[in-house]
Design a protein around this motif. Structure first.
Motif, PDB file in Angstrom:
ATOM      1  N   ASN A 135      72.336  36.839  72.401  1.00  0.00           N
ATOM      2  CA  ASN A 135      73.656  36.864  73.026  1.00  0.00           C
ATOM      3  C   ASN A 135      74.398  38.179  72.861  1.00  0.00           C
ATOM      4  OD1 ASN A 135      73.366  34.241  73.953  1.00  0.00           O
ATOM      5  ND2 ASN A 135      74.242  33.375  72.104  1.00  0.00           N
ATOM      6  N   SER A 136      74.149  38.878  71.791  1.00  0.00           N
ATOM      7  CA  SER A 136      74.907  40.103  71.548  1.00  0.00           C
ATOM      8  C   SER A 136      74.109  41.362  71.833  1.00  0.00           C
ATOM      9  CB  SER A 136      75.386  40.135  70.102  1.00  0.00           C
ATOM     10  OG  SER A 136      74.274  40.264  69.235  1.00  0.00           O
ATOM     11  N   GLN A 137      72.898  41.208  72.302  1.00  0.00           N
ATOM     12  CA  GLN A 137      72.016  42.335  72.589  1.00  0.00           C
ATOM     13  C   GLN A 137      71.923  43.275  71.394  1.00  0.00           C
ATOM     14  OE1 GLN A 137      73.074  44.169  76.271  1.00  0.00           O
ATOM     15  NE2 GLN A 137      73.106  42.253  77.360  1.00  0.00           N
ATOM     16  N   ASP A 138      71.742  42.675  70.228  1.00  0.00           N
ATOM     17  CA  ASP A 138      71.508  43.373  68.971  1.00  0.00           C
ATOM     18  C   ASP A 138      72.760  44.013  68.369  1.00  0.00           C
ATOM     19  OD1 ASP A 138      68.593  44.835  67.715  1.00  0.00           O
ATOM     20  OD2 ASP A 138      70.528  45.055  66.827  1.00  0.00           O
ATOM     21  N   VAL A 139      73.929  43.783  68.913  1.00  0.00           N
ATOM     22  CA  VAL A 139      75.149  44.326  68.305  1.00  0.00           C
ATOM     23  C   VAL A 139      75.346  43.735  66.919  1.00  0.00           C
ATOM     24  CG1 VAL A 139      77.656  44.426  68.499  1.00  0.00           C
ATOM     25  CG2 VAL A 139      76.232  44.784  70.517  1.00  0.00           C
ATOM     26  N   TYR A 140      74.967  42.486  66.747  1.00  0.00           N
ATOM     27  CA  TYR A 140      75.113  41.801  65.467  1.00  0.00           C
ATOM     28  C   TYR A 140      74.365  42.505  64.342  1.00  0.00           C
ATOM     29  CZ  TYR A 140      74.580  38.113  61.985  1.00  0.00           C
ATOM     30  OH  TYR A 140      74.560  37.404  60.836  1.00  0.00           O
ATOM     31  N   PHE A 141      73.237  43.117  64.673  1.00  0.00           N
ATOM     32  CA  PHE A 141      72.415  43.741  63.652  1.00  0.00           C
ATOM     33  C   PHE A 141      72.603  45.252  63.554  1.00  0.00           C
ATOM     34  CE2 PHE A 141      70.252  40.003  62.613  1.00  0.00           C
ATOM     35  CZ  PHE A 141      70.030  39.307  63.764  1.00  0.00           C
ATOM     36  N   GLU A 142      73.448  45.830  64.368  1.00  0.00           N
ATOM     37  CA  GLU A 142      73.644  47.274  64.357  1.00  0.00           C
ATOM     38  C   GLU A 142      74.240  47.736  63.039  1.00  0.00           C
ATOM     39  OE1 GLU A 142      72.870  49.708  66.501  1.00  0.00           O
ATOM     40  OE2 GLU A 142      71.924  48.301  67.849  1.00  0.00           O
ATOM     41  N   ASP A 143      73.800  48.866  62.568  1.00  0.00           N
ATOM     42  CA  ASP A 143      74.358  49.496  61.376  1.00  0.00           C
ATOM     43  C   ASP A 143      75.210  50.681  61.812  1.00  0.00           C
ATOM     44  OD1 ASP A 143      73.156  47.779  59.579  1.00  0.00           O
ATOM     45  OD2 ASP A 143      71.354  49.002  59.430  1.00  0.00           O
ATOM     46  N   SER A 144      76.218  50.389  62.623  1.00  0.00           N
ATOM     47  CA  SER A 144      77.132  51.391  63.170  1.00  0.00           C
ATOM     48  C   SER A 144      76.400  52.484  63.946  1.00  0.00           C
ATOM     49  CB  SER A 144      77.999  52.005  62.073  1.00  0.00           C
ATOM     50  OG  SER A 144      77.225  52.828  61.229  1.00  0.00           O
ATOM     51  N   GLU A 145      75.340  52.114  64.611  1.00  0.00           N
ATOM     52  CA  GLU A 145      74.612  53.023  65.482  1.00  0.00           C
ATOM     53  C   GLU A 145      74.893  52.598  66.914  1.00  0.00           C
ATOM     54  OE1 GLU A 145      70.487  52.846  64.581  1.00  0.00           O
ATOM     55  OE2 GLU A 145      70.769  53.392  62.495  1.00  0.00           O
ATOM     56  N   ASP A 146      75.033  53.578  67.795  1.00  0.00           N
ATOM     57  CA  ASP A 146      75.307  53.249  69.186  1.00  0.00           C
ATOM     58  C   ASP A 146      74.045  52.977  69.982  1.00  0.00           C
ATOM     59  OD1 ASP A 146      78.064  55.590  69.389  1.00  0.00           O
ATOM     60  OD2 ASP A 146      78.030  53.488  68.797  1.00  0.00           O
ATOM     61  N   SER A 147      72.941  53.544  69.578  1.00  0.00           N
ATOM     62  CA  SER A 147      71.709  53.372  70.347  1.00  0.00           C
ATOM     63  C   SER A 147      70.738  52.451  69.619  1.00  0.00           C
ATOM     64  CB  SER A 147      71.057  54.732  70.595  1.00  0.00           C
ATOM     65  OG  SER A 147      70.715  55.322  69.372  1.00  0.00           O
ATOM     66  N   ASN A 173      61.963  47.501  71.991  1.00  0.00           N
ATOM     67  CA  ASN A 173      60.676  46.870  72.256  1.00  0.00           C
ATOM     68  C   ASN A 173      60.782  45.354  72.128  1.00  0.00           C
ATOM     69  OD1 ASN A 173      57.938  46.684  72.812  1.00  0.00           O
ATOM     70  ND2 ASN A 173      57.346  46.993  70.680  1.00  0.00           N
ATOM     71  N   LEU A 174      61.480  44.880  71.108  1.00  0.00           N
ATOM     72  CA  LEU A 174      61.666  43.447  70.901  1.00  0.00           C
ATOM     73  C   LEU A 174      62.439  42.832  72.068  1.00  0.00           C
ATOM     74  CD1 LEU A 174      61.322  40.961  69.138  1.00  0.00           C
ATOM     75  CD2 LEU A 174      63.373  41.639  67.899  1.00  0.00           C
ATOM     76  N   GLN A 175      63.495  43.514  72.513  1.00  0.00           N
ATOM     77  CA  GLN A 175      64.268  43.010  73.644  1.00  0.00           C
ATOM     78  C   GLN A 175      63.417  42.945  74.910  1.00  0.00           C
ATOM     79  OE1 GLN A 175      67.752  45.450  74.078  1.00  0.00           O
ATOM     80  NE2 GLN A 175      68.925  44.219  72.624  1.00  0.00           N
ATOM     81  N   LEU A 176      62.630  43.970  75.141  1.00  0.00           N
ATOM     82  CA  LEU A 176      61.781  43.987  76.335  1.00  0.00           C
ATOM     83  C   LEU A 176      60.709  42.901  76.276  1.00  0.00           C
ATOM     84  CD1 LEU A 176      61.411  47.838  76.834  1.00  0.00           C
ATOM     85  CD2 LEU A 176      62.761  46.245  78.218  1.00  0.00           C
ATOM     86  N   LYS A 177      60.141  42.653  75.108  1.00  0.00           N
ATOM     87  CA  LYS A 177      59.158  41.577  74.966  1.00  0.00           C
ATOM     88  C   LYS A 177      59.792  40.222  75.243  1.00  0.00           C
ATOM     89  CE  LYS A 177      55.865  43.747  71.889  1.00  0.00           C
ATOM     90  NZ  LYS A 177      55.154  43.685  70.610  1.00  0.00           N
TER      91      LYS A 177
END
Length: 98
Positions: free
Chosen positions: A50-62, A69-73
């Motif tokens: 649901n968050s497109q990995d925003v939940y796991f970001e460590d204050s990185e924008d990219s 790769n995980l999202q594409l799979k």
């Protein structure tokens, strides 16, 4: 005294989500092998999707290559499932026309 909460790092969560998405194991089976509650595993997956990995970001924008790769799979698996459903529907419709 109650149980102390376990903190899982980003890499552990991503690997757990990847295994849940890519394997044939259920959340319950995978949770037993990882030592994580099945509901927590489902929650991580849901937040990731649901968050497109925003939940796991460590204050990185990219996104890192691994995360992308995980999202594409995940998208490929979803589209393959959709294609399978459409093929089955087409076969049913064609069978009825003959």
């Amino acid at each position: 005294m109650g149980k102390s909460r376990k903190n899982f790092d980003k890499e552990f969560k991503l690997n757990a989500i990847r295994e849940l998405i890519e394997s044939d194991k259920s959340a319950v089976e995978l949770s037993k092998s990882l030592g994580v509650d099945a509901n927590l595993l489902r929650q991580w997956k849901s937040r990731f999707i649901n968050s497109q990995d925003v939940y796991f970001e460590d204050s990185e924008d990219s996104l890192t290559l691994e995360e992308e790769n995980l999202q594409l799979k995940k998208k490929v698996a979803y589209l393959e499932n959709e294609l399978s459903v459409l093929k089955k529907a087409m076969a049913i419709f064609m069978r009825d026309r003959v």
